[in-house]
Design a protein around this motif. Structure first.
Motif, mmCIF file in Angstrom:
data_model
loop_
_atom_site.group_PDB
_atom_site.id
_atom_site.type_symbol
_atom_site.label_atom_id
_atom_site.label_comp_id
_atom_site.label_asym_id
_atom_site.label_seq_id
_atom_site.Cartn_x
_atom_site.Cartn_y
_atom_site.Cartn_z
ATOM 1 N N MET A 1 -44.595 14.133 -24.793
ATOM 2 C CA MET A 1 -44.555 15.231 -23.822
ATOM 3 C C MET A 1 -45.659 15.079 -22.772
ATOM 4 O O MET A 1 -45.548 15.623 -21.669
ATOM 5 C CB MET A 1 -44.698 16.584 -24.530
ATOM 6 C CG MET A 1 -43.619 16.860 -25.549
ATOM 7 S SD MET A 1 -41.987 16.720 -24.850
ATOM 8 C CE MET A 1 -41.780 18.335 -24.203
ATOM 9 N N ALA A 2 -46.697 14.325 -23.115
ATOM 10 C CA ALA A 2 -47.801 14.141 -22.162
ATOM 11 C C ALA A 2 -47.331 13.351 -20.931
ATOM 12 O O ALA A 2 -47.980 13.376 -19.885
ATOM 13 C CB ALA A 2 -48.952 13.412 -22.842
ATOM 14 N N GLY A 3 -46.202 12.662 -21.048
ATOM 15 C CA GLY A 3 -45.721 11.845 -19.940
ATOM 16 C C GLY A 3 -44.893 12.625 -18.922
ATOM 17 O O GLY A 3 -44.389 12.043 -17.944
ATOM 18 N N ILE A 4 -44.737 13.949 -19.134
ATOM 19 C CA ILE A 4 -43.853 14.730 -18.242
ATOM 20 C C ILE A 4 -44.329 14.735 -16.768
ATOM 21 O O ILE A 4 -43.518 14.503 -15.870
ATOM 22 C CB ILE A 4 -43.641 16.163 -18.793
ATOM 23 C CG1 ILE A 4 -42.755 16.056 -20.035
ATOM 24 C CG2 ILE A 4 -42.988 17.079 -17.759
ATOM 25 C CD1 ILE A 4 -42.421 17.371 -20.689
ATOM 26 N N PRO A 5 -45.649 14.961 -16.500
ATOM 27 C CA PRO A 5 -46.073 14.955 -15.079
ATOM 28 C C PRO A 5 -45.736 13.627 -14.399
ATOM 29 O O PRO A 5 -45.237 13.615 -13.268
ATOM 30 C CB PRO A 5 -47.593 15.168 -15.157
ATOM 31 C CG PRO A 5 -47.814 15.842 -16.471
ATOM 32 C CD PRO A 5 -46.761 15.325 -17.394
ATOM 33 N N GLU A 6 -45.954 12.518 -15.086
ATOM 34 C CA GLU A 6 -45.655 11.204 -14.498
ATOM 35 C C GLU A 6 -44.134 11.054 -14.276
ATOM 36 O O GLU A 6 -43.685 10.531 -13.254
ATOM 37 C CB GLU A 6 -46.212 10.099 -15.424
ATOM 38 C CG GLU A 6 -45.765 8.673 -15.149
ATOM 39 C CD GLU A 6 -45.972 8.213 -13.720
ATOM 40 O OE1 GLU A 6 -46.886 8.733 -13.053
ATOM 41 O OE2 GLU A 6 -45.184 7.348 -13.259
ATOM 42 N N ALA A 7 -43.341 11.570 -15.244
ATOM 43 C CA ALA A 7 -41.872 11.497 -15.102
ATOM 44 C C ALA A 7 -41.420 12.310 -13.887
ATOM 45 O O ALA A 7 -40.516 11.889 -13.144
ATOM 46 C CB ALA A 7 -41.206 12.016 -16.376
ATOM 47 N N LYS A 8 -42.063 13.466 -13.661
ATOM 48 C CA LYS A 8 -41.700 14.298 -12.498
ATOM 49 C C LYS A 8 -42.067 13.576 -11.201
ATOM 50 O O LYS A 8 -41.311 13.589 -10.230
ATOM 51 C CB LYS A 8 -42.432 15.650 -12.573
ATOM 52 C CG LYS A 8 -41.823 16.573 -13.614
ATOM 53 C CD LYS A 8 -42.377 17.975 -13.509
ATOM 54 C CE LYS A 8 -41.631 18.885 -14.487
ATOM 55 N NZ LYS A 8 -42.256 20.158 -14.702
ATOM 56 N N GLN A 9 -43.235 12.931 -11.213
ATOM 57 C CA GLN A 9 -43.696 12.173 -10.060
ATOM 58 C C GLN A 9 -42.699 11.059 -9.745
ATOM 59 O O GLN A 9 -42.332 10.818 -8.602
ATOM 60 C CB GLN A 9 -45.053 11.574 -10.455
ATOM 61 C CG GLN A 9 -46.128 11.492 -9.392
ATOM 62 C CD GLN A 9 -46.171 12.653 -8.427
ATOM 63 O OE1 GLN A 9 -46.219 13.806 -8.824
ATOM 64 N NE2 GLN A 9 -46.123 12.339 -7.141
ATOM 65 N N HIS A 10 -42.248 10.391 -10.808
ATOM 66 C CA HIS A 10 -41.284 9.288 -10.661
ATOM 67 C C HIS A 10 -39.983 9.798 -10.029
ATOM 68 O O HIS A 10 -39.421 9.165 -9.136
ATOM 69 C CB HIS A 10 -41.022 8.675 -12.037
ATOM 70 C CG HIS A 10 -40.022 7.573 -12.029
ATOM 71 N ND1 HIS A 10 -40.268 6.351 -11.436
ATOM 72 C CD2 HIS A 10 -38.753 7.498 -12.520
ATOM 73 C CE1 HIS A 10 -39.200 5.584 -11.567
ATOM 74 N NE2 HIS A 10 -38.264 6.250 -12.220
ATOM 75 N N LEU A 11 -39.535 10.999 -10.455
ATOM 76 C CA LEU A 11 -38.302 11.560 -9.888
ATOM 77 C C LEU A 11 -38.484 11.892 -8.403
ATOM 78 O O LEU A 11 -37.564 11.719 -7.602
ATOM 79 C CB LEU A 11 -37.868 12.815 -10.659
ATOM 80 C CG LEU A 11 -37.316 12.575 -12.067
ATOM 81 C CD1 LEU A 11 -36.770 13.875 -12.644
ATOM 82 C CD2 LEU A 11 -36.209 11.522 -12.079
ATOM 83 N N LYS A 12 -39.693 12.333 -8.045
ATOM 84 C CA LYS A 12 -39.961 12.622 -6.625
ATOM 85 C C LYS A 12 -39.858 11.337 -5.808
ATOM 86 O O LYS A 12 -39.268 11.312 -4.731
ATOM 87 C CB LYS A 12 -41.373 13.218 -6.473
ATOM 88 C CG LYS A 12 -41.370 14.715 -6.517
ATOM 89 C CD LYS A 12 -42.704 15.283 -6.055
ATOM 90 C CE LYS A 12 -42.764 16.742 -6.484
ATOM 91 N NZ LYS A 12 -44.091 17.167 -6.864
#
Ligand SMILES: CCCCCCCCCCCCCCCCCCCCCC(=O)SCCNC(=O)CCNC(=O)[C@H](O)C(C)(C)COP(=O)(O)OP(=O)(O)OC[C@H]1O[C@@H](n2cnc3c(N)ncnc32)[C@H](O)[C@@H]1OP(=O)(O)O
Ligand SMILES: NC(=O)C1=CN([C@@H]2O[C@H](COP(=O)(O)OP(=O)(O)OC[C@H]3O[C@@H](n4cnc5c(N)ncnc54)[C@H](OP(=O)(O)O)[C@@H]3O)[C@@H](O)[C@H]2O)C=CC1
Length: 489
Positions: free
Chosen positions: A424-435
């Motif tokens: 779950m700690a990877g969520i901010p990076e995953a959101k960044q990747h989607l942007k």
């Protein structure tokens, strides 16, 4: 096993028939399951659970399941209740193999069960789709046009080519060998059950757990789970599905609770005939594919999967032409472009192969997501009322209490945690990747538009005129704007 030991820690032993796999011994396979998060709660109430599970080497493709004499003796003399859930669940399995596992093995197991002096009940797990050629399905075993015994016999002497030829005729208006052989399996259970106390359970599409031992637990790609991954990673962006068709999902823990309750009822009440129980959600608490798709997408916004190929999207279509269009534009073209990029950068192309596999999987599930069925649930409701209030709570299989939106969110979260093993700690990076993917998408579309427009202008006088009109209009507008702002100053 988890629920049994959690609710009955005094249980002596569970024998589980296992085959060795992928270089693991049976013991390793079983211990891997026992050491997973799933069994954490059990260990609190039953610390010696490892000693209570006896793995028996067995292969359902072999004669007598290749069980050793000693193991067979132990099984026959100690078993009180059999839960038969092993099967091939592949939709495209060769008929010979599907018959061997889903029909012949069931027949052999019944024979084995008839030699168990202490046996109280035999619970057979079938599927709600065994009679998916019907629209309304009752809790009865429907006859098959060709007797299972004849099918079993013919599989012994027919060669593969002939079997391939007769398979479409045998399965008739069912979509695959899986549903057909599960139907044959039920007939075998009914015909060859002899004096055994038998019940048949028919779950619909089994999904992640609803409540127990915790929400969202899932460990295989069957049913929607694999497609949720494909959608969350941006591979699957459109699907031929009827949004209003009922998505008859049933949580895994609901199936488990019903199965254990059926085991109890069958052993204690000994019904005179084989009872069939539908373990479905559609008639009590329906959800449709459209609602499910939207909720899955909404969850991806909050909890995205890591390293997505493209941004998740859901286009539902029921039309042949639009399906082909979306497959070409949303699935095949991006895969080809990405493979071209991989080749350019000296890597091995893999996306087209993966996409072809996904499209094949889609073509196999389409049958189930474009139709609705009605399953009657009289026996299941009768069983619910036969349980004490305490048992109704402990072995809850009342899907009317299920909140779909919450369930689907937990399901997607479970897929992320337990199947993809993402932190779950990877969520901010995953959101960044989607942007970043969104920006690439806009950039790509703009570039594509400009190229198309440039080509059009070069070839068409009308396009040129439109272009000059737009440019002169913009120029006049700017001049007017500049003049009026100078006057104001
Ligand atoms: C647009 C956006 C959408 C957004 C939102 C989306 C929301 C969600 C909406 C979704 C609608 C849901 C509809 C469900 C309907 C189910 C109806 C069930 C009804 C009956 C229920 C039953 O009564 S009972 C169980 C049914 N029985 C299965 O459900 C097995 C099926 N399955 C196979 O029949 C074989 O799988 C098949 C496919 C031949 C491939 O066969 P194949 O030879 O090409 O591939 P393999 O199976 O060998 O697997 C090769 C690699 O694919 C991986 N993989 C395996 N399955 C996968 C899978 N489903 N999705 C992805 N990946 C999968 C595997 O892990 C391997 O990965 P790797 O290579 O890395 O190891
Ligand atoms: N998933 C679903 O949506 C639904 C499933 N069902 C039914 O539930 C049951 C379980 O399905 P599910 O958990 O989804 O599928 P799985 O494929 O996960 O389970 C089937 C099990 O059968 C075992 N098995 C297969 N072949 C053999 C063999 N030759 N010898 C010994 N064991 C074998 C498999 O063992 P191994 O681990 O070694 O491969 C596996 O554990 C099936 O009867 C299925 O028809 C019914 C309705 C819906």
């Amino acid at each position: 096993m988890e629920k049994l030991f959690r609710t009955s820690p005094d249980l002596k032993v569970i024998y589980v028939l296992v085959r060795p796999k992928q270089g693991q011994t049976l013991q390793q396979r079983v211990f891997q399951i026992l050491d997973s998060k799933l069994f954490e709660k059990v260990k609190e109430v039953c610390p010696n659970v490892h000693e209570k599970i006896r793995a028996i080497s067995a292969d359902l493709n072999q004669n007598d399941f290749a069980i050793s004499k000693e193991d067979m003796q132990e099984l026959l003399s100690h078993t009180n209740i059999v839960f038969h859930c092993a099967a091939t669940v592949r939709f495209d399995d060769h008929l010979r193999h599907a018959v061997q596992l889903n029909v012949t093995a069931t027949q052999q197991l019944l024979l084995m069960a008839s030699q168990m002096p202490k046996l109280e009940a035999f619970i057979h797990i079938s599927t709600a789709f065994s009679n998916c050629n019907l629209k309304h399905i009752d809790e009865v075993v429907y006859p098959c046009p060709v007797e299972p015994k004849k099918i079993i016999d013919s599989m012994e002497w027919l060669d593969d080519a002939i079997i391939d030829e007769i398979t479409p005729k045998l399965i008739g208006d069912r979509p695959n060998t899986y549903t057909y052989t599960k139907a044959l399996g039920e007939v075998v259970v009914q015909q060859e059950g002899g004096n055994l106390n038998i019940a048949i359970i028919r779950p619909s599409i089994v999904g992640a757990t609803w409540q127990e031992p915790f929400p969202g637990w899932v460990d295989n790609l069957n049913g929607p789970s694999g497609l949720i991954i494909a959608a969350g990673k941006g591979f699957l962006r459109s699907i031929r599905a009827t949004p209003m068709a009922v998505a008859d999902l049933i949580p895994a823990d609901t199936v488990v609770n019903l199965t254990l309750a059926v085991g109890w009822y069958t052993a204690v009440h000994r019904p005179k005939s084989t009872l069939v129980y539908h373990c479905t959600s559609g008639n009590l608490n329906p959800c449709n594919w459209g609602k499910m798709g939207l909720q899955v997408l909404a969850t991806f916004e909050k909890i995205p999967f890591e390293r997505a190929f493209r941004r998740p999207n859901a286009d539902f279509t029921t039309n042949n032409i639009t399906t082909h269009y979306w497959n070409a534009v949303s699935h095949r073209a991006p895969a080809i472009i990405y493979d071209f990029y991989l080749r350019l950068t000296g890597r091995k192309p893999r996306m087209t192969k993966l996409m072809n596999r996904l499209l094949r999987t889609l073509s196999m599930v389409e049958y189930f997501i474009n139709r609705s069925w009605e399953w009657s649930t009289y026996n299941t409701e009768m069983l619910m009322s036969a349980l004490s209030p305490e048992d109704q709570r402990v072995f809850n299989f009342d899907v009317r209490q299920l909140n779909w939106l919450e369930y689907i969110e937990n399901y997607v979260l479970g897929v992320k945690k337990y199947l993809l093993k993402e932190d779950m700690a990877g969520i901010p990076e995953a959101k960044q990747h989607l942007k970043r993917l969104r920006n690439i998408h806009y950039l790509f579309n703009t570039a594509l538009f400009l190229i198309a427009w440039r080509l059009l202008i070069a070839r068409s006088q009308v396009a040129r005129n439109v272009w000059f009109f737009i440019v002169s209009f913009c120029y006049k507008f700017l001049s007017y704007f500049r003049a009026s702002s100078t006057l104001n100053a």
